[in-house]
Design a protein around this motif. Structure first.
Motif, PDB file in Angstrom:
ATOM      1  N   ILE A 140       0.858  -1.178   0.000  1.00  0.00           N
ATOM      2  CA  ILE A 140       0.000   0.000   0.000  1.00  0.00           C
ATOM      3  C   ILE A 140       0.895   1.229   0.000  1.00  0.00           C
ATOM      4  N   VAL A 141       0.882   1.953  -1.100  1.00  0.00           N
ATOM      5  CA  VAL A 141       1.665   3.184  -1.183  1.00  0.00           C
ATOM      6  C   VAL A 141       0.967   4.238  -0.342  1.00  0.00           C
ATOM      7  N   LEU A 142       1.726   4.882   0.541  1.00  0.00           N
ATOM      8  CA  LEU A 142       1.189   5.906   1.436  1.00  0.00           C
ATOM      9  C   LEU A 142       2.130   7.106   1.347  1.00  0.00           C
ATOM     10  N   THR A 143       1.732   8.112   0.597  1.00  0.00           N
ATOM     11  CA  THR A 143       2.656   9.166   0.213  1.00  0.00           C
ATOM     12  C   THR A 143       1.953  10.517   0.119  1.00  0.00           C
ATOM     13  N   MET A 144       2.755  11.580  -0.059  1.00  0.00           N
ATOM     14  CA  MET A 144       2.196  12.910  -0.266  1.00  0.00           C
ATOM     15  C   MET A 144       1.837  13.144  -1.729  1.00  0.00           C
ATOM     16  N   TYR A 145       2.412  12.358  -2.636  1.00  0.00           N
ATOM     17  CA  TYR A 145       2.185  12.553  -4.066  1.00  0.00           C
ATOM     18  C   TYR A 145       0.774  12.108  -4.473  1.00  0.00           C
ATOM     19  N   ASP A 146       0.040  13.004  -5.142  1.00  0.00           N
ATOM     20  CA  ASP A 146      -1.259  12.614  -5.681  1.00  0.00           C
ATOM     21  C   ASP A 146      -1.285  12.807  -7.198  1.00  0.00           C
ATOM     22  N   ASP A 147      -0.083  12.792  -7.803  1.00  0.00           N
ATOM     23  CA  ASP A 147       0.056  12.921  -9.248  1.00  0.00           C
ATOM     24  C   ASP A 147      -0.502  11.679  -9.937  1.00  0.00           C
ATOM     25  N   GLN A 148      -1.369  11.884 -10.921  1.00  0.00           N
ATOM     26  CA  GLN A 148      -2.046  10.758 -11.563  1.00  0.00           C
ATOM     27  C   GLN A 148      -1.091   9.850 -12.326  1.00  0.00           C
ATOM     28  N   GLU A 149      -0.063  10.418 -12.916  1.00  0.00           N
ATOM     29  CA  GLU A 149       0.916   9.591 -13.622  1.00  0.00           C
ATOM     30  C   GLU A 149       1.660   8.692 -12.641  1.00  0.00           C
ATOM     31  N   MET A 150       1.990   9.230 -11.476  1.00  0.00           N
ATOM     32  CA  MET A 150       2.669   8.440 -10.458  1.00  0.00           C
ATOM     33  C   MET A 150       1.760   7.329  -9.930  1.00  0.00           C
ATOM     34  N   ILE A 151       0.492   7.636  -9.776  1.00  0.00           N
ATOM     35  CA  ILE A 151      -0.457   6.641  -9.269  1.00  0.00           C
ATOM     36  C   ILE A 151      -0.523   5.444 -10.205  1.00  0.00           C
ATOM     37  N   THR A 152      -0.725   5.694 -11.505  1.00  0.00           N
ATOM     38  CA  THR A 152      -0.812   4.581 -12.449  1.00  0.00           C
ATOM     39  C   THR A 152       0.513   3.848 -12.557  1.00  0.00           C
ATOM     40  N   LYS A 153       1.613   4.568 -12.465  1.00  0.00           N
ATOM     41  CA  LYS A 153       2.932   3.930 -12.533  1.00  0.00           C
ATOM     42  C   LYS A 153       3.122   2.944 -11.382  1.00  0.00           C
ATOM     43  N   MET A 154       2.804   3.379 -10.168  1.00  0.00           N
ATOM     44  CA  MET A 154       2.985   2.518  -9.002  1.00  0.00           C
ATOM     45  C   MET A 154       2.026   1.330  -9.018  1.00  0.00           C
ATOM     46  N   MET A 155       0.801   1.552  -9.465  1.00  0.00           N
ATOM     47  CA  MET A 155      -0.155   0.448  -9.542  1.00  0.00           C
ATOM     48  C   MET A 155       0.277  -0.567 -10.595  1.00  0.00           C
ATOM     49  N   GLU A 156       0.780  -0.079 -11.717  1.00  0.00           N
ATOM     50  CA  GLU A 156       1.236  -0.980 -12.768  1.00  0.00           C
ATOM     51  C   GLU A 156       2.486  -1.754 -12.335  1.00  0.00           C
ATOM     52  N   ASP A 193      -9.121   5.410   9.426  1.00  0.00           N
ATOM     53  CA  ASP A 193     -10.152   4.396   9.184  1.00  0.00           C
ATOM     54  C   ASP A 193     -10.062   3.850   7.761  1.00  0.00           C
ATOM     55  N   GLU A 194      -9.768   4.737   6.800  1.00  0.00           N
ATOM     56  CA  GLU A 194      -9.647   4.287   5.416  1.00  0.00           C
ATOM     57  C   GLU A 194      -8.374   3.473   5.217  1.00  0.00           C
ATOM     58  N   ILE A 195      -7.297   3.847   5.893  1.00  0.00           N
ATOM     59  CA  ILE A 195      -6.063   3.066   5.809  1.00  0.00           C
ATOM     60  C   ILE A 195      -6.316   1.653   6.325  1.00  0.00           C
ATOM     61  N   TYR A 196      -7.020   1.566   7.421  1.00  0.00           N
ATOM     62  CA  TYR A 196      -7.367   0.262   7.993  1.00  0.00           C
ATOM     63  C   TYR A 196      -8.236  -0.535   7.021  1.00  0.00           C
ATOM     64  N   GLN A 197      -9.209   0.131   6.410  1.00  0.00           N
ATOM     65  CA  GLN A 197     -10.085  -0.544   5.448  1.00  0.00           C
ATOM     66  C   GLN A 197      -9.298  -1.010   4.231  1.00  0.00           C
ATOM     67  N   ALA A 198      -8.338  -0.206   3.796  1.00  0.00           N
ATOM     68  CA  ALA A 198      -7.503  -0.584   2.649  1.00  0.00           C
ATOM     69  C   ALA A 198      -6.685  -1.837   2.970  1.00  0.00           C
ATOM     70  N   ILE A 199      -6.195  -1.921   4.195  1.00  0.00           N
ATOM     71  CA  ILE A 199      -5.429  -3.100   4.620  1.00  0.00           C
ATOM     72  C   ILE A 199      -6.304  -4.348   4.566  1.00  0.00           C
ATOM     73  N   LEU A 200      -7.490  -4.266   5.139  1.00  0.00           N
ATOM     74  CA  LEU A 200      -8.398  -5.416   5.147  1.00  0.00           C
ATOM     75  C   LEU A 200      -8.807  -5.813   3.733  1.00  0.00           C
ATOM     76  N   THR A 201      -9.094  -4.815   2.905  1.00  0.00           N
ATOM     77  CA  THR A 201      -9.528  -5.093   1.537  1.00  0.00           C
ATOM     78  C   THR A 201      -8.416  -5.732   0.720  1.00  0.00           C
ATOM     79  N   CYS A 202      -7.210  -5.241   0.865  1.00  0.00           N
ATOM     80  CA  CYS A 202      -6.072  -5.823   0.137  1.00  0.00           C
ATOM     81  C   CYS A 202      -5.832  -7.271   0.562  1.00  0.00           C
ATOM     82  N   MET A 203      -6.001  -7.555   1.832  1.00  0.00           N
ATOM     83  CA  MET A 203      -5.809  -8.921   2.306  1.00  0.00           C
ATOM     84  C   MET A 203      -6.865  -9.864   1.732  1.00  0.00           C
TER      85      MET A 203
END
Length: 219
Positions: free
Chosen positions: A84-100, A114-124
């Protein structure tokens, strides 16, 4: 959670104050255990060899080895870790790059605990956590793609019909909208969708879309 299990979480960030804040916000959450913290990319790679977490919360900007290089190294050696990338960058090119490159979720540091916790559970449970940031970045990238092609080194083969439906799914079209475009019943669309998930080994539609992006099926 589909089943009760302990989730081992690691945090990699060069700012101690931020690491402390994340640790404090997660330490009493059900199912979670903070395994270790890393202060830079080099420290991260060293600790991964000692104890492998289930979930890695990782910044992009880190000394020694940055998040971009780190995710590339991790995906070669630790396929099962959910990143789970947790960063200050919200650049769309960076987002797709990291996901890819292999991230399972992308959050900014302003994200509510709460959303970080939900993201952890969802990823698992489902491999990927898609939020508004990721959805917008993926859709923006697809707007610049005119064709759908197969990445031939990939062993999974999709038919032309499946590829067309896959692109529409990635564009966030509903089953009803897709059925009108390709002139098939909603039930048939659902059957094709399930078949594609099985071919890709994906549990969810988000997983199918990420499979397609990483294998260059949407370019």
């Amino acid at each position: 959670m589909a089943a009760v299990q302990e989730i081992k979480v690691a945090i990699a960030d060069d700012h101690k104050i931020f690491r402390d804040g994340i640790r404090m916000s997660l330490k009493d959450r059900e199912y979670l255990r903070i395994l270790w913290e890393a202060e830079d990319g080099k420290d991260l790679m060293h600790k991964l060899k000692l104890k492998e977490p289930d979930i890695l919360l990782m910044d992009i900007r880190m000394p020694e080895i940055d998040g971009i290089n780190a995710i590339s190294l991790i995906r070669k050696e630790y396929e099962s870790i959910k990143i789970i990338v947790l960063t200050m960058y919200d650049d769309q090119e960076m987002i797709t790059k990291m996901m890819e490159m292999g991230a399972n979720a992308y959050l900014t540091k302003t994200t509510d605990p709460d959303e970080i916790y939900q993201a952890i559970l969802t990823c698992m449970n489902d491999d990927f956590y898609f939020n508004e940031l990721v959805n917008k970045a993926v859709l923006l990238k697809l707007q610049h793609k005119k064709t759908v092609r197969q990445f031939y080194p990939n062993p999974v083969k999709f038919t032309e019909k499946e590829l067309r439906i896959l692109k529409l799914i990635a564009e966030d079209k509903t089953t009803e909208e897709i059925s009108k475009v390709v002139f098939l019943s909603p039930r048939t669309i659902e059957t094709i969708r399930q078949n594609m998930k099985q071919k890709a080994g994906a549990k969810t539609i988000a997983g199918l879309v990420m499979f397609a992006m990483r294998n260059k099926l949407l370019e």
